[in-house]
Design a protein around this motif. Sequence first.
Motif, PDB file in Angstrom:
ATOM      1  N   ASN A 140     -35.451  39.889  -2.908  1.00 12.14           N
ATOM      2  CA  ASN A 140     -34.857  38.709  -3.533  1.00 12.14           C
ATOM      3  C   ASN A 140     -35.454  37.414  -3.006  1.00 12.14           C
ATOM      4  O   ASN A 140     -35.641  36.457  -3.761  1.00 12.14           O
ATOM      5  N   ALA A 141     -35.766  37.376  -1.697  1.00 10.74           N
ATOM      6  CA  ALA A 141     -36.353  36.167  -1.121  1.00 10.74           C
ATOM      7  C   ALA A 141     -37.760  35.930  -1.655  1.00 10.74           C
ATOM      8  O   ALA A 141     -38.193  34.787  -1.819  1.00 10.74           O
ATOM      9  N   THR A 142     -38.463  37.011  -1.947  1.00  8.43           N
ATOM     10  CA  THR A 142     -39.843  36.879  -2.414  1.00  8.43           C
ATOM     11  C   THR A 142     -39.932  36.720  -3.926  1.00  8.43           C
ATOM     12  O   THR A 142     -40.668  35.867  -4.430  1.00  8.43           O
ATOM     13  N   TYR A 143     -39.176  37.516  -4.663  1.00  8.24           N
ATOM     14  CA  TYR A 143     -39.334  37.570  -6.110  1.00  8.24           C
ATOM     15  C   TYR A 143     -38.198  36.912  -6.886  1.00  8.24           C
ATOM     16  O   TYR A 143     -38.298  36.750  -8.096  1.00  8.24           O
ATOM     17  N   GLY A 144     -37.130  36.551  -6.198  1.00  3.64           N
ATOM     18  CA  GLY A 144     -35.988  35.945  -6.889  1.00  3.64           C
ATOM     19  C   GLY A 144     -34.940  36.976  -7.273  1.00  3.64           C
ATOM     20  O   GLY A 144     -35.193  38.176  -7.305  1.00  3.64           O
ATOM     21  N   HIS A 145     -33.739  36.510  -7.572  1.00  5.28           N
ATOM     22  CA  HIS A 145     -32.628  37.380  -7.961  1.00  5.28           C
ATOM     23  C   HIS A 145     -32.691  37.649  -9.466  1.00  5.28           C
ATOM     24  O   HIS A 145     -32.740  36.714 -10.270  1.00  5.28           O
ATOM     25  N   TYR A 146     -32.681  38.916  -9.825  1.00  2.85           N
ATOM     26  CA  TYR A 146     -32.671  39.309 -11.235  1.00  2.85           C
ATOM     27  C   TYR A 146     -31.593  40.350 -11.472  1.00  2.85           C
ATOM     28  O   TYR A 146     -31.360  41.219 -10.619  1.00  2.85           O
ATOM     29  N   ALA A 147     -30.952  40.280 -12.607  1.00  4.36           N
ATOM     30  CA  ALA A 147     -30.015  41.333 -12.998  1.00  4.36           C
ATOM     31  C   ALA A 147     -30.819  42.583 -13.352  1.00  4.36           C
ATOM     32  O   ALA A 147     -31.962  42.497 -13.800  1.00  4.36           O
ATOM     33  N   PRO A 148     -30.250  43.768 -13.139  1.00  4.57           N
ATOM     34  CA  PRO A 148     -30.963  45.010 -13.490  1.00  4.57           C
ATOM     35  C   PRO A 148     -31.437  44.990 -14.936  1.00  4.57           C
ATOM     36  O   PRO A 148     -30.694  44.634 -15.854  1.00  4.57           O
ATOM     37  N   GLY A 149     -32.699  45.348 -15.115  1.00  2.91           N
ATOM     38  CA  GLY A 149     -33.280  45.383 -16.446  1.00  2.91           C
ATOM     39  C   GLY A 149     -33.856  44.056 -16.915  1.00  2.91           C
ATOM     40  O   GLY A 149     -34.471  43.991 -17.985  1.00  2.91           O
ATOM     41  N   GLU A 150     -33.666  42.974 -16.125  1.00  2.98           N
ATOM     42  CA  GLU A 150     -34.171  41.661 -16.527  1.00  2.98           C
ATOM     43  C   GLU A 150     -35.268  41.152 -15.587  1.00  2.98           C
ATOM     44  O   GLU A 150     -35.607  39.970 -15.601  1.00  2.98           O
ATOM     45  N   GLU A 151     -35.827  42.046 -14.768  1.00  4.80           N
ATOM     46  CA  GLU A 151     -36.836  41.629 -13.801  1.00  4.80           C
ATOM     47  C   GLU A 151     -38.005  40.932 -14.479  1.00  4.80           C
ATOM     48  O   GLU A 151     -38.615  41.463 -15.400  1.00  4.80           O
ATOM     49  N   PHE A 152     -38.268  39.703 -14.028  1.00  2.00           N
ATOM     50  CA  PHE A 152     -39.425  38.901 -14.438  1.00  2.00           C
ATOM     51  C   PHE A 152     -39.441  38.581 -15.932  1.00  2.00           C
ATOM     52  O   PHE A 152     -40.501  38.351 -16.517  1.00  2.00           O
ATOM     53  N   HIS A 153     -38.260  38.550 -16.542  1.00  2.74           N
ATOM     54  CA  HIS A 153     -38.223  38.215 -17.965  1.00  2.74           C
ATOM     55  C   HIS A 153     -38.590  36.752 -18.207  1.00  2.74           C
ATOM     56  O   HIS A 153     -38.939  36.379 -19.329  1.00  2.74           O
ATOM     57  N   ASP A 154     -38.531  35.920 -17.163  1.00  2.00           N
ATOM     58  CA  ASP A 154     -38.749  34.486 -17.337  1.00  2.00           C
ATOM     59  C   ASP A 154     -40.088  34.028 -16.766  1.00  2.00           C
ATOM     60  O   ASP A 154     -40.297  32.833 -16.566  1.00  2.00           O
TER      61      ASP A 154
END
Length: 328
Positions: A140-154
């Motif tokens: 989370n510190a490196t890649y950010g907080h994402y909800a399951p299934g929404e990783e890197f959608h933005d």
Amino acid sequence: MMWRASLLLLLLLLRHGAQGKPSPDAGPHGQGRVHQAAPLSDAPHDDSHGNFQYDHEAFLGREVAKEFDQLTPEESQARLGRIVDRMDRAGDGDGWVSLAELRAWIAHTQQRHIRDSVSAAWDTYDTDRDGRVGWEELRNATYGHYAPGEEFHDVEDAETYKKMLARDERRFRVADQDGDSMATREELTAFLHPEEFPHMRDIVIAETLEDLDRNKDGYVQVEEYIADLYSAEPGEEEPAWVQTERQQFRDFRDLNKDGHLDGSEVGHWVLPPAQDQPLVEANHLLHESDTDKDGRLSKAEILSNWNMFVGSQATNYGEDLTRHHDEL
């Protein structure tokens, strides 16, 4: 969101480093991937003329050696005495400094820059301040907080980031030797600096193969090796240094002469066998200080040869020269 993408990119650049193609004037080519132990000191090893700067920097580390240069002889010897006590306590505590204890101390001082870098990263990753870094904290510190299934959608090129995340998780699992998904400081050091740990050797090799093996056949072909070093412009004649690298590949990288590099050859290239420099220096200091020739050093023997271990060039010392005082 844009701010998340920008932060993510910054963190990944800091973690993985920006890759660039070297120019012919950039020095030895192909060395960016090679993890070679730095010399203990750049000073000449010239004890015969009373120049002990190499020994000082090997024994203390370069920055601390500069501090000792500014101390009075009395303070320098006093601090050396405390180091001797610490070396013995870190070993068997028998009142003597053995070769193994001396070697361990020199290796410890030479790793200070690594410990400093891990300390600087620790607060970023240990977000719950429990003295350990969990995989989820690091992710989370490196890649950010994402909800399951929404990783890197933005973010753009989401698939690339997903591959980097999977790669980091694999490395974390290897560094996490007890398998509890929580990294101690030592395990985080192995994650951030895998080249320093024998049990991380295979992961360094695997990551290098993945980076270079563009056709995914499990080997590094000469063109893949060159592509990691040089990108030709259309119509551009290949520089002489690239031709030299092709020859290096044939003569020194491809050990079994089968035309490509396998994992073993990649390991020999990026993690070459190295002399145990701390052991060599420890043997030297013991030989020069062991007056009774019993194969170990007493505190008195070390202090009687204090100028070789630490030295001093000043008649008084300032108040701002103790950045590493607590450590020593």
